[in-house]
Design a protein around this motif. Sequence first.
Motif, PDB file in Angstrom:
ATOM      1  N   ALA A  81     110.314  23.840  37.968  1.00 31.05           N
ATOM      2  CA  ALA A  81     110.596  23.039  37.003  1.00 31.05           C
ATOM      3  C   ALA A  81     112.193  22.972  37.130  1.00 31.05           C
ATOM      4  CB  ALA A  81     110.082  23.431  35.557  1.00 31.05           C
ATOM      5  N   ALA A 102     110.672  18.160  30.017  1.00 28.95           N
ATOM      6  CA  ALA A 102     109.342  17.784  29.742  1.00 28.95           C
ATOM      7  C   ALA A 102     108.919  16.612  28.740  1.00 28.95           C
ATOM      8  CB  ALA A 102     108.506  19.017  29.402  1.00 28.95           C
ATOM      9  N   SER A 114     106.341  14.272  26.266  1.00 28.10           N
ATOM     10  CA  SER A 114     105.333  14.467  25.384  1.00 28.10           C
ATOM     11  C   SER A 114     104.877  13.106  24.769  1.00 28.10           C
ATOM     12  CB  SER A 114     105.885  15.096  24.152  1.00 28.10           C
ATOM     13  OG  SER A 114     104.661  15.489  23.099  1.00 28.10           O
ATOM     14  N   GLN A 171     109.502  20.414  32.550  1.00 25.85           N
ATOM     15  CA  GLN A 171     108.260  19.781  32.871  1.00 25.85           C
ATOM     16  C   GLN A 171     107.963  20.421  34.406  1.00 25.85           C
ATOM     17  OE1 GLN A 171     107.786  15.695  33.218  1.00 25.85           O
ATOM     18  NE2 GLN A 171     106.908  15.565  35.516  1.00 25.85           N
ATOM     19  N   ASP A 172     106.495  20.869  34.385  1.00 26.42           N
ATOM     20  CA  ASP A 172     106.092  21.399  35.522  1.00 26.42           C
ATOM     21  C   ASP A 172     105.889  20.552  36.538  1.00 26.42           C
ATOM     22  OD1 ASP A 172     104.342  23.080  37.423  1.00 26.42           O
ATOM     23  OD2 ASP A 172     103.099  23.661  36.090  1.00 26.42           O
ATOM     24  N   ASP A 173     106.645  20.685  37.744  1.00 25.12           N
ATOM     25  CA  ASP A 173     106.691  19.682  38.829  1.00 25.12           C
ATOM     26  C   ASP A 173     106.107  20.508  40.189  1.00 25.12           C
ATOM     27  OD1 ASP A 173     107.619  17.407  38.066  1.00 25.12           O
ATOM     28  OD2 ASP A 173     109.538  18.095  37.820  1.00 25.12           O
ATOM     29  N   HIS A 209      99.845  17.911  38.253  1.00 24.71           N
ATOM     30  CA  HIS A 209     100.509  16.598  38.038  1.00 24.71           C
ATOM     31  C   HIS A 209     100.852  16.027  39.253  1.00 24.71           C
ATOM     32  CE1 HIS A 209     102.315  14.033  35.024  1.00 24.71           C
ATOM     33  NE2 HIS A 209     103.436  13.917  35.958  1.00 24.71           N
TER      34      HIS A 209
END
Length: 508
Positions: free
Chosen positions: A81, A85, A87, A276-278, A318
Motif C-alpha cells: 500500500a 484508502a 471509504s 489502500q490495499d493494492d 481489488h
Amino acid sequence: MTALAAFTFLRPLVLLALIPLAALWFFRRQRAAAGSAPTPHIAPHLLAALTIGRDAGSRARASDLLLGAAALMTLAAAGPAWRAAPSPFVTETAPLVVALDLSPSMAGTDVAPTRLERAKQKIRDLVALRAGGRVGLVAYAGTAHLVMPLTDDPTVLLPFLEALDPGIMPDAGRVASSALTLAAGLLAREDTRGSILFVTDGIDPGDIASFAKGSGGGARAALIVAPDIPAEVSDWSRRAEIRAVSVTIDDGDLGAVQRALASSLAQTAAAEGKLQDDGWLFAIPAALLVLPWFRRGTTLGWGATLLALALPPPDHAHAAGVTDTISGWFWTADQRGQRLYDAHHYKDAAATFANPEWRAAAMIRAGEYTDAAGILAPIRTATAQTNRGVALVRGRDYQGGIDAFEAALELDPKDQIAARNLDVARRILAYLSKARDAEDPDLDNDDNAADATTTDLTGDQGKPATITADAQLSEASADEWMRSVETKPADFLKTRFAIEAASAAKAP
C-alpha cells in the motif's frame, strides 16, 4: 518518490511464506541438477545421443513459473500500500477549506481581469474538478471569517463566493494565520483528515512565524494569484511547509495544487497506517506466469494447490483499473460498486453494491434520500442510524432525522457525530418553527405539534432572521443560511463580518 516514501505492507507477517517457497525452489533445482549428472558407465557420446533435454536445468521450468506466481501472490496477500484508502461514507477527495485573501491588493489588474476575479475563477474550476468533494470557504483580510461551512453542494457555496469583495471586510490587512486557525477548526470536526488552500497574492512577513508555531490542521497549499511568486511567499512556503503554486491561464496550476495536497495526505495516511490495499496489482504478472501451464505435456499437480493457497482472500482482492467486462468475472459486487462510486456514477453504484450501507451511501450522493433512509432503517447500528438521519435531514424531514440521531445515540451514547448532527437538526427545526409562527401567530401549537413531521418552508413563507456572531454553523445549516438571506449576499456577509469583528474586539 511520494509513493515510495509512503510504501508499506499492511500484513507484513504474510511475507514469511516466501521462506518455504524459496526453500522449495532451491530443493527442486538441486534435485533437477542431481538428476542430470553424468552416468559414468555410459560413454559420453552415447549419453548425449540418448538424453532428451540435457540443457533443461539451465532453463525455466513449469515449477519455476509456478513458484514465481505463488511468490507474487504472497506479496499481494501481504497488502502492499502507498495511497490513502477510500471509504463509501467518505468523499473520495478529502475535505478542503479554501481561504480567500480579500486584502486591497487583490483588486490589482496585473492579472486579468483582476487578481480577485481570477482567484474566484480558479476556485470555481477547483470545485468542478472535485465533483462530489466537500468544500468550505473562509475569507480573510485583517480578520478571518467563515463564508460557508464544509458542503458538497456547490450551488450553496458559489453565490457567496461571487459576493466576496475587499469592501465587505471590516478591517484591512492580511492575517493568513487567522484564516488557518478558522479552517483548521472546521477540519477538526471532520471524520477524515482534510486540506487547506490559501488563494492569495502574498503574505505578511510578520505573520509567517504564526504558521511555524501553530498546527496546520491538515495538508496545506497556496495558489498565488500574482505575476510572480514574491520572496516572502517563498519564505512562507519553506518555513510553514506550504507548497506555493503560481496561477496559470490553464488548469495546470490546479493540477499542481491537487498533487501537492494529495502528496501531503498520502504521507500522513502512511504514517497513520490508513492506506489502500493494492495487492491486486501483483495478480496481473502472476496470471501471465500461469499461462504457460496450458502447454501440452505440462502438468499442474501440486502446483495448482500451492497457487490456490497463495491467493489472497476474495474480500481483500481489488482489481481497479481492469476493464469492466473482466471485472465482472473477478470482482465482488461491492468492488464494482466502489469503482462506479469513485467515478461519481452514484446511481449505478447504488444499483451495484450488495452491502446495504454502501448502497445507501451511494443513494445519498445521488439525491435519493428517502430510499436511502428506508434501506438504513432496519440496520440497528449507530453508524447506519446516523447516516439514516443525514439522509432524512437532506430530504427535509427534520423530525425524522432527529429520531434517527436519537436512535443512534441509544445504540452508542459516545457517538459524537450523531450528537452533533442531532443538535444541528434540532436547531434547524426550531428555526423553521419560529419562522412559521412569526408568519402566522394564530397557528395551532398544541402539544402534538412537536410529534408531526416538519418540512422546509418554501416560496414567500420565510421571514427575516437575525444570525448573530456566535451562531454555530455546519453543513446542515447551509440551507438555513440561504433561506434566511432576503438581501444581497454581499450585504449579508458585510453585516455578519462586522458583527463578528466587533464581538472579537470585545472579547477579553
